[in-house]
Design an enzyme around this catalytic site. Structure first.
Site, PDB file in Angstrom:
ATOM      1  N   GLU A   1       0.867  -1.215   0.079  1.00 54.07           N
ATOM      2  CA  GLU A   1       0.031  -0.027  -0.191  1.00 54.07           C
ATOM      3  C   GLU A   1       0.846   1.202   0.045  1.00 54.07           C
ATOM      4  O   GLU A   1       1.510   1.401   0.898  1.00 54.07           O
ATOM      5  CB  GLU A   1      -0.998  -0.092   1.409  1.00 54.07           C
ATOM      6  CG  GLU A   1      -1.832   1.414   1.364  1.00 54.07           C
ATOM      7  CD  GLU A   1      -2.566   1.737   0.250  1.00 54.07           C
ATOM      8  OE1 GLU A   1      -3.429   0.883  -0.118  1.00 54.07           O
ATOM      9  OE2 GLU A   1      -2.201   2.633  -0.439  1.00 54.07           O
TER      10      GLU A   1
ATOM     11  N   THR B   1      -2.881   5.878   1.732  1.00 49.46           N
ATOM     12  CA  THR B   1      -3.531   5.648   3.037  1.00 49.46           C
ATOM     13  C   THR B   1      -4.123   4.291   3.153  1.00 49.46           C
ATOM     14  O   THR B   1      -4.870   3.918   2.260  1.00 49.46           O
ATOM     15  CB  THR B   1      -4.726   6.674   3.301  1.00 49.46           C
ATOM     16  OG1 THR B   1      -3.663   8.161   2.974  1.00 49.46           O
ATOM     17  CG2 THR B   1      -4.876   6.509   4.728  1.00 49.46           C
ATOM     18  N   PHE B   2      -3.851   3.522   4.409  1.00 50.74           N
ATOM     19  CA  PHE B   2      -4.321   2.212   4.383  1.00 50.74           C
ATOM     20  C   PHE B   2      -5.775   2.343   4.432  1.00 50.74           C
ATOM     21  O   PHE B   2      -6.735   3.106   5.087  1.00 50.74           O
ATOM     22  CB  PHE B   2      -3.937   1.645   5.759  1.00 50.74           C
ATOM     23  CG  PHE B   2      -4.367   0.263   5.841  1.00 50.74           C
ATOM     24  CD1 PHE B   2      -3.518  -0.826   5.270  1.00 50.74           C
ATOM     25  CD2 PHE B   2      -5.508  -0.247   6.468  1.00 50.74           C
ATOM     26  CE1 PHE B   2      -3.577  -2.161   5.149  1.00 50.74           C
ATOM     27  CE2 PHE B   2      -5.710  -1.806   6.413  1.00 50.74           C
ATOM     28  CZ  PHE B   2      -4.759  -2.610   5.689  1.00 50.74           C
ATOM     29  N   GLY B   3      -6.594   1.510   3.473  1.00 50.10           N
ATOM     30  CA  GLY B   3      -7.844   1.471   3.461  1.00 50.10           C
ATOM     31  C   GLY B   3      -8.591   1.984   2.164  1.00 50.10           C
ATOM     32  O   GLY B   3      -9.637   1.675   1.942  1.00 50.10           O
ATOM     33  N   GLY B   4      -7.799   2.557   1.442  1.00 48.78           N
ATOM     34  CA  GLY B   4      -8.036   2.894   0.078  1.00 48.78           C
ATOM     35  C   GLY B   4      -8.988   4.135   0.136  1.00 48.78           C
ATOM     36  O   GLY B   4      -9.183   4.950   0.815  1.00 48.78           O
TER      37      GLY B   4
ATOM     38  N   HIS C   1     -48.424   2.278   3.114  1.00 46.03           N
ATOM     39  CA  HIS C   1     -48.959   3.584   2.741  1.00 46.03           C
ATOM     40  C   HIS C   1     -48.998   4.370   4.169  1.00 46.03           C
ATOM     41  O   HIS C   1     -49.101   4.053   5.062  1.00 46.03           O
ATOM     42  CB  HIS C   1     -50.487   3.573   2.549  1.00 46.03           C
ATOM     43  CG  HIS C   1     -51.389   4.639   2.089  1.00 46.03           C
ATOM     44  ND1 HIS C   1     -50.888   5.449   1.065  1.00 46.03           N
ATOM     45  CD2 HIS C   1     -52.301   5.363   2.901  1.00 46.03           C
ATOM     46  CE1 HIS C   1     -51.806   6.392   0.994  1.00 46.03           C
ATOM     47  NE2 HIS C   1     -52.354   6.701   2.226  1.00 46.03           N
TER      48      HIS C   1
HETATM   49  C1  LIG Z   1     -15.088  11.683  -3.899  1.00 46.06           C
HETATM   50  C2  LIG Z   1     -15.616  10.348  -4.006  1.00 46.06           C
HETATM   51  C3  LIG Z   1     -16.803   9.758  -3.571  1.00 46.06           C
HETATM   52  C4  LIG Z   1     -17.305   8.248  -4.078  1.00 46.06           C
HETATM   53  N1  LIG Z   1     -18.591   8.070  -3.643  1.00 46.06           N
HETATM   54  C5  LIG Z   1     -18.746   7.023  -3.979  1.00 46.06           C
HETATM   55  C6  LIG Z   1     -19.972   6.638  -3.505  1.00 46.06           C
HETATM   56  O1  LIG Z   1     -20.738   7.160  -3.016  1.00 46.06           O
HETATM   57  N2  LIG Z   1     -20.527   5.221  -3.825  1.00 46.06           N
HETATM   58  C7  LIG Z   1     -19.531   4.381  -4.645  1.00 46.06           C
HETATM   59  O2  LIG Z   1     -19.916   3.239  -4.700  1.00 46.06           O
HETATM   60  N3  LIG Z   1     -18.382   4.636  -4.949  1.00 46.06           N
HETATM   61  C8  LIG Z   1     -17.993   5.956  -4.572  1.00 46.06           C
HETATM   62  N4  LIG Z   1     -16.624   6.357  -5.120  1.00 46.06           N
HETATM   63  C9  LIG Z   1     -15.733   5.400  -5.691  1.00 46.06           C
HETATM   64  C10 LIG Z   1     -15.131   4.649  -4.801  1.00 46.06           C
HETATM   65  O3  LIG Z   1     -14.437   5.229  -3.862  1.00 46.06           O
HETATM   66  C11 LIG Z   1     -14.165   3.513  -5.352  1.00 46.06           C
HETATM   67  O4  LIG Z   1     -14.832   3.009  -6.765  1.00 46.06           O
HETATM   68  C12 LIG Z   1     -13.490   2.612  -4.777  1.00 46.06           C
HETATM   69  O5  LIG Z   1     -13.111   2.964  -3.626  1.00 46.06           O
HETATM   70  C13 LIG Z   1     -12.733   1.638  -5.552  1.00 46.06           C
HETATM   71  O6  LIG Z   1     -12.055   0.937  -4.679  1.00 46.06           O
HETATM   72  P1  LIG Z   1     -10.773  -0.028  -5.018  1.00 46.06           P
HETATM   73  O7  LIG Z   1     -10.344  -1.074  -4.001  1.00 46.06           O
HETATM   74  O8  LIG Z   1     -10.725  -0.262  -6.636  1.00 46.06           O
HETATM   75  O9  LIG Z   1      -9.566   1.026  -4.999  1.00 46.06           O
HETATM   76  P2  LIG Z   1      -8.871   2.028  -3.788  1.00 46.06           P
HETATM   77  O10 LIG Z   1      -9.833   1.947  -2.655  1.00 46.06           O
HETATM   78  O11 LIG Z   1      -8.606   3.305  -4.443  1.00 46.06           O
HETATM   79  O12 LIG Z   1      -7.466   1.101  -3.501  1.00 46.06           O
HETATM   80  C14 LIG Z   1      -6.581   1.118  -4.278  1.00 46.06           C
HETATM   81  C15 LIG Z   1      -5.245   1.320  -3.221  1.00 46.06           C
HETATM   82  O13 LIG Z   1      -4.109   0.912  -3.872  1.00 46.06           O
HETATM   83  C16 LIG Z   1      -3.138   1.939  -3.650  1.00 46.06           C
HETATM   84  N5  LIG Z   1      -2.307   1.826  -4.776  1.00 46.06           N
HETATM   85  C17 LIG Z   1      -2.524   2.209  -6.052  1.00 46.06           C
HETATM   86  N6  LIG Z   1      -1.299   1.942  -6.823  1.00 46.06           N
HETATM   87  C18 LIG Z   1      -0.492   1.437  -6.100  1.00 46.06           C
HETATM   88  C19 LIG Z   1       0.699   0.896  -6.274  1.00 46.06           C
HETATM   89  N7  LIG Z   1       1.399   0.754  -7.459  1.00 46.06           N
HETATM   90  N8  LIG Z   1       1.532   0.292  -5.205  1.00 46.06           N
HETATM   91  C20 LIG Z   1       1.019   0.208  -4.007  1.00 46.06           C
HETATM   92  N9  LIG Z   1      -0.008   0.836  -3.782  1.00 46.06           N
HETATM   93  C21 LIG Z   1      -0.896   1.164  -4.657  1.00 46.06           C
HETATM   94  C22 LIG Z   1      -3.784   3.041  -3.383  1.00 46.06           C
HETATM   95  O14 LIG Z   1      -3.097   3.911  -2.639  1.00 46.06           O
HETATM   96  C23 LIG Z   1      -5.164   2.640  -2.553  1.00 46.06           C
HETATM   97  O15 LIG Z   1      -4.916   3.053  -1.205  1.00 46.06           O
HETATM   98  C24 LIG Z   1     -16.181   7.709  -4.620  1.00 46.06           C
HETATM   99  C25 LIG Z   1     -14.989   8.011  -5.248  1.00 46.06           C
HETATM  100  C26 LIG Z   1     -14.605   9.575  -4.844  1.00 46.06           C
HETATM  101  C27 LIG Z   1     -13.107   9.698  -5.132  1.00 46.06           C
END
Ligand SMILES: Cc1cc2nc3c(=O)[nH]c(=O)nc-3n(C[C@H](O)[C@H](O)[C@H](O)COP(=O)(O)OP(=O)(O)OC[C@H]3O[C@@H](n4cnc5c(N)ncnc54)[C@H](O)[C@@H]3O)c2cc1C
Length: 467
Positions: A31, A34-37, A447
């Site tokens: 990661e 920030t942890f947790g994405g 209702h």
């Molecule tokens: C402002 C905002 C509001 C949102 N609201 C909604 C909502 O209401 N409902 C909804 O369904 N979705 C919403 N989303 C979208 C949602 O947050 C994402 O679709 C979801 O978090 C994606 O999850 P993921 O696990 O694919 O990626 P992430 O949660 O982004 O996790 C990816 C992780 O990988 C890490 N990483 C990336 N590249 C590397 C690398 N090369 N090496 C090491 N670490 C790396 C990153 O730091 C990150 O922590 C919103 C997004 C934003 C920005």
């Protein structure tokens, strides 16, 4: 060189891959942020926690229509911000501490780049290899092709959704550039909390990918709340003192907007740009998404991908669903589950925009159905025409529903109070192939609840009477 049974890139949805069937594996999570994405730290969860107080401010303003008048609300920005992140930051920290404390899990706090098949180099220069690897690396906000706005620069007032929620103080003015869901939610939040917002949208309407009447209604409501510049392109950005002067070109010619804070909300791109996927044999689509098959296998052996880095939907519930598929398929591949691999399917994917009012939708718009030559019937129910809508004195809500000529629900597009919740029975009906008449008449509808808007929309579909 450390070697692991399984390496996961990304601790967002990737962190939920470790199901009991994978216990005992030597796992590494890499990661770099920030942890947790995104969802937990800078996405879905904090944004919705900011939308709530923003909604309360507007409801206080609007309550006079119900015969109740509140004093002008006061907004404690540091209090709101610290309450929200005071809840979220410890969750991120606890998740990280939990993984660090696990016997068979290694957490690399570093960005990773591929140097070969299932081989990564970390920022430290250390190389890591794996038998199996999952890319769950998410996406990042885009900049604009305009000098000064190409990349975020929070120190100097150029923010994305990654930083704008942690502002020290509310600025007097904010330019929100973009017209999609992040831009609309943020414009709603900051306008309601007292910032003079200007939203700049290149297209003719906000939320353009929605049903046209929903997009038009949202745009009209936004136009009455704050300065909205439509069909307008951002052309330049110059800073004098603490003030940005953003040059614009719109229907009336050249203009500008001044603001202390600029929020770039012009879309997100998959995090493959800094991953060197080609080195690992991983193919990408033109838009940068990793190519995956229905089992979410990427194009190199024993590599899977999920979430924003590979999905056409940048949505957390999609990333979570894909994480469940990949976790199962990893266990199958390891011989720990004796069942076939799971695949993605064609179930409808709903989403919501937590603006004011809310918008929620799944399935094609009427224009998309027509363009595809798909036969369909449609009905639109106004929230203001059901009993709960009278109680709300609502003038915002609409629910267009599209069904095929046999009554199977194809799509719904809601705007109005609690649209994200109102639409769910329709998502369920479409997911399970239920017919409109069965959904409408096969159950009691409380209702006079808001859900009657769904019942009435279904009954409004011009379908033949069932035999
Ligand atoms: C402002 C905002 C509001 C949102 N609201 C909604 C909502 O209401 N409902 C909804 O369904 N979705 C919403 N989303 C979208 C949602 O947050 C994402 O679709 C979801 O978090 C994606 O999850 P993921 O696990 O694919 O990626 P992430 O949660 O982004 O996790 C990816 C992780 O990988 C890490 N990483 C990336 N590249 C590397 C690398 N090369 N090496 C090491 N670490 C790396 C990153 O730091 C990150 O922590 C919103 C997004 C934003 C920005």
């Amino acid at each position: 060189m450390p070697h692991h049974d399984l390496v996961i890139i990304g601790s967002g949805s990737g962190n939920s891959l470790l199901i009991p069937e994978l216990d005992g594996l030597d796992v590494a999570i890499v990661e770099g942020g920030t942890f947790g994405g995104t969802c937990l730290n800078v996405g879905c969860i904090p944004t919705k926690m900011f939308v709530l107080p923003a909604d309360r401010v507007l409801e206080a303003h609007e309550a006079h229509r119900l015969g109740v008048t509140f004093a002008e609300p006061t907004v404690d920005w540091p209090g709101i911000r610290d309450r929200i992140f005071g809840r979220i930051d410890p969750i991120s920290a606890a998740g990280e501490a939990y993984r660090r404390g696990q016997e068979h899990t290694t957490l690399y706090r570093s960005h990773a780049t591929f140097t070969g098949e299932r081989r990564l180099v970390l920022d430290t220069g250390e190389e890591v290899t794996a038998d199996r690897l999952v890319v769950a690396a998410g996406s990042h906000p885009l900049g604009l092709e305009v000098d000064g706005l190409r990349a975020p620069d929070p120190e100097h007032g150029i923010h994305t959704s990654d930083t704008v929620m942690r502002l020290d103080a509310l600025p007097p003015r904010m330019a929100v550039i973009g017209g999609g869901f992040v831009a609309c939610e943020m414009a709603h939040v900051f306008a309601a909390l007292g910032v003079a917002v200007t939203q700049v949208q290149r297209g003719e309407a906000l939320l353009r990918h929605h049903e046209v009447e929903v997009s038009q209604r949202y745009t009209e409501i936004a136009r009455h709340r704050y300065d909205l510049r439509l069909s307008t392109t951002t052309t330049s950005a110059e800073r004098t003192g603490d003030v940005w002067r953003i040059g614009l070109t719109g229907p009336g010619g050249a203009s500008h907007v001044e603001a202390e804070v600029v929020l770039l909300a012009v879309g997100r791109a998959p995090n493959t740009d800094r991953l060197e996927p080609a080195a690992a044999g991983l193919a990408v689509h033109d838009d940068g998404r990793l190519v995956v098959d229905a089992e979410l296998r990427a194009t190199a052996p024993r590599v899977w991908a999920l979430g924003d880095v590979s999905s056409a939907h940048q949505l957390k519930h999609v990333a979570n669903h894909e994480a469940r598929i990949v976790a199962h398929n990893l266990a199958v591949d390891l011989g720990r589950i004796d069942s076939p691999p799971r695949t993605t399917d064609a179930r409808p994917v709903p989403h919501a925009v937590f603006g004011h009012p809310q918008v929620a939708a799944f399935g094609p718009t009427a224009a998309e159905l027509s363009a595809a030559g798909t036969p369909f019937v449609t009905a639109t129910q106004s929230v203001g025409d059901v009993a709960y809508g009278w109680a709300l004195e609502d003038t915002t809500g609409l629910l267009p529903v599209h069904a095929d000529p046999t009554g199977r629900i194809l799509a719904a597009h809601a705007i109005g109070p609690h649209a994200s919740t109102v639409i769910q029975p329709l998502v369920q009906a479409a997911s399970f192939g239920q017919r409109a008449i069965d959904v409408a008449r096969g159950q009691y509808w409380i209702h006079p609840a808001l859900a009657e808007v769904v019942e009435n929309a279904l009954l409004g579909l011009p379908l033949p009477d069932p035999a």
